[in-house]
Design a protein around this motif. Structure first.
Motif, PDB file in Angstrom:
ATOM      1  N   VAL A  34      12.161  49.192 -26.369  1.00 27.11           N
ATOM      2  CA  VAL A  34      11.020  48.886 -27.233  1.00 27.11           C
ATOM      3  C   VAL A  34       9.804  48.697 -26.341  1.00 27.11           C
ATOM      4  CG1 VAL A  34      10.072  47.236 -28.879  1.00 27.11           C
ATOM      5  CG2 VAL A  34      12.510  47.780 -28.928  1.00 27.11           C
ATOM      6  N   SER A  35       8.738  49.451 -26.610  1.00 24.50           N
ATOM      7  CA  SER A  35       7.514  49.337 -25.808  1.00 24.50           C
ATOM      8  C   SER A  35       6.646  48.202 -26.318  1.00 24.50           C
ATOM      9  CB  SER A  35       6.724  50.636 -25.842  1.00 24.50           C
ATOM     10  OG  SER A  35       7.411  51.638 -25.144  1.00 24.50           O
ATOM     11  N   ASN A  38       1.521  46.194 -23.754  1.00 22.73           N
ATOM     12  CA  ASN A  38       1.028  46.524 -22.411  1.00 22.73           C
ATOM     13  C   ASN A  38       1.792  47.695 -21.785  1.00 22.73           C
ATOM     14  OD1 ASN A  38       3.400  45.211 -21.915  1.00 22.73           O
ATOM     15  ND2 ASN A  38       2.554  43.658 -20.563  1.00 22.73           N
ATOM     16  N   GLY A  39       2.638  48.389 -22.582  1.00 19.45           N
ATOM     17  CA  GLY A  39       3.302  49.603 -22.116  1.00 19.45           C
ATOM     18  C   GLY A  39       4.621  49.402 -21.412  1.00 19.45           C
ATOM     19  N   VAL A  40       5.111  48.178 -21.330  1.00 20.78           N
ATOM     20  CA  VAL A  40       6.398  47.915 -20.683  1.00 20.78           C
ATOM     21  C   VAL A  40       7.515  48.151 -21.695  1.00 20.78           C
ATOM     22  CG1 VAL A  40       7.833  46.151 -19.567  1.00 20.78           C
ATOM     23  CG2 VAL A  40       5.383  46.250 -19.098  1.00 20.78           C
ATOM     24  N   ILE A  56      21.277  52.807 -22.414  1.00 21.81           N
ATOM     25  CA  ILE A  56      19.891  52.437 -22.686  1.00 21.81           C
ATOM     26  C   ILE A  56      19.006  53.659 -22.443  1.00 21.81           C
ATOM     27  CG2 ILE A  56      18.002  50.937 -21.967  1.00 21.81           C
ATOM     28  CD1 ILE A  56      20.591  49.203 -20.913  1.00 21.81           C
ATOM     29  N   GLU A  57      18.202  53.994 -23.426  1.00 20.25           N
ATOM     30  CA  GLU A  57      17.296  55.132 -23.305  1.00 20.25           C
ATOM     31  C   GLU A  57      15.876  54.641 -23.069  1.00 20.25           C
ATOM     32  OE1 GLU A  57      17.823  57.320 -26.917  1.00 20.25           O
ATOM     33  OE2 GLU A  57      19.722  58.185 -26.239  1.00 20.25           O
ATOM     34  N   VAL A  58      15.232  55.191 -22.025  1.00 19.85           N
ATOM     35  CA  VAL A  58      13.855  54.832 -21.683  1.00 19.85           C
ATOM     36  C   VAL A  58      13.070  56.105 -21.381  1.00 19.85           C
ATOM     37  CG1 VAL A  58      14.494  52.562 -20.778  1.00 19.85           C
ATOM     38  CG2 VAL A  58      14.377  54.509 -19.225  1.00 19.85           C
ATOM     39  N   GLU A  59      11.756  55.954 -21.321  1.00 22.47           N
ATOM     40  CA  GLU A  59      10.883  57.078 -20.990  1.00 22.47           C
ATOM     41  C   GLU A  59      10.529  57.050 -19.511  1.00 22.47           C
ATOM     42  OE1 GLU A  59       7.502  57.760 -23.570  1.00 22.47           O
ATOM     43  OE2 GLU A  59       8.507  56.613 -25.152  1.00 22.47           O
ATOM     44  N   ARG A  60      10.467  58.222 -18.939  1.00 21.93           N
ATOM     45  CA  ARG A  60      10.132  58.381 -17.525  1.00 21.93           C
ATOM     46  C   ARG A  60       8.669  57.985 -17.282  1.00 21.93           C
ATOM     47  NH1 ARG A  60       7.970  62.893 -14.671  1.00 21.93           N
ATOM     48  NH2 ARG A  60       7.936  64.046 -16.630  1.00 21.93           N
ATOM     49  N   GLY A  61       8.422  57.359 -16.133  1.00 20.77           N
ATOM     50  CA  GLY A  61       7.063  57.037 -15.718  1.00 20.77           C
ATOM     51  C   GLY A  61       6.470  55.777 -16.320  1.00 20.77           C
TER      52      GLY A  61
END
Length: 125
Positions: A34-35, A38-40, A56-61
């Protein structure tokens, strides 16, 4: 073979089949990060006989903050290893430990306990 031997053999085969299914083919609990404003990307993970969720799925960068709550005193779960990110953390019992990282490339990265028995995956898209 008498009846008892046949029953024991069939029960052993059934139990072996269940173990193989559970560890290799059963559905894993997947969670998307969950973003925050502040983008974390944040994910809460409970450690109790395993990791929940364990995929756990996250976005690169984008920065990732994993909150590991260890809900047990089992010695196997007292350490977290994420070798692809050079992370090693002690997980105190009944406390939350924050792990922060910045995934730069896509892929699937494994995390384990210190003994390698408990396993999870960080999927970077």
């Amino acid at each position: 073979m008498d009846t008892t031997e046949i029953i024991v053999t069939l029960a052993g085969l059934a139990l072996s089949g269940f173990v193989i299914w559970y560890f290799f083919f059963s559905a894993r609990q997947t969670a998307a990060a969950v973003s925050t404003s502040n983008g974390v990307q944040q994910v809460d993970i409970t450690v109790k006989g395993g990791y929940s969720p364990d995929v756990i799925e996250v976005e690169r960068g984008k920065p990732v903050q994993l909150s590991f709550y260890r809900d047990e005193e089992n010695s196997c779960s007292e350490e977290l290893l994420m070798p692809d990110f050079s992370i090693r953390r002690d997980l105190p019992a009944f406390k939350t430990t924050l792990v922060e990282l910045l995934p730069q490339q896509a892929g699937t990265f494994t995390f384990t306990c210190g003994m390698g028995m408990l396993r999870g995956s960080l999927v970077v898209k």
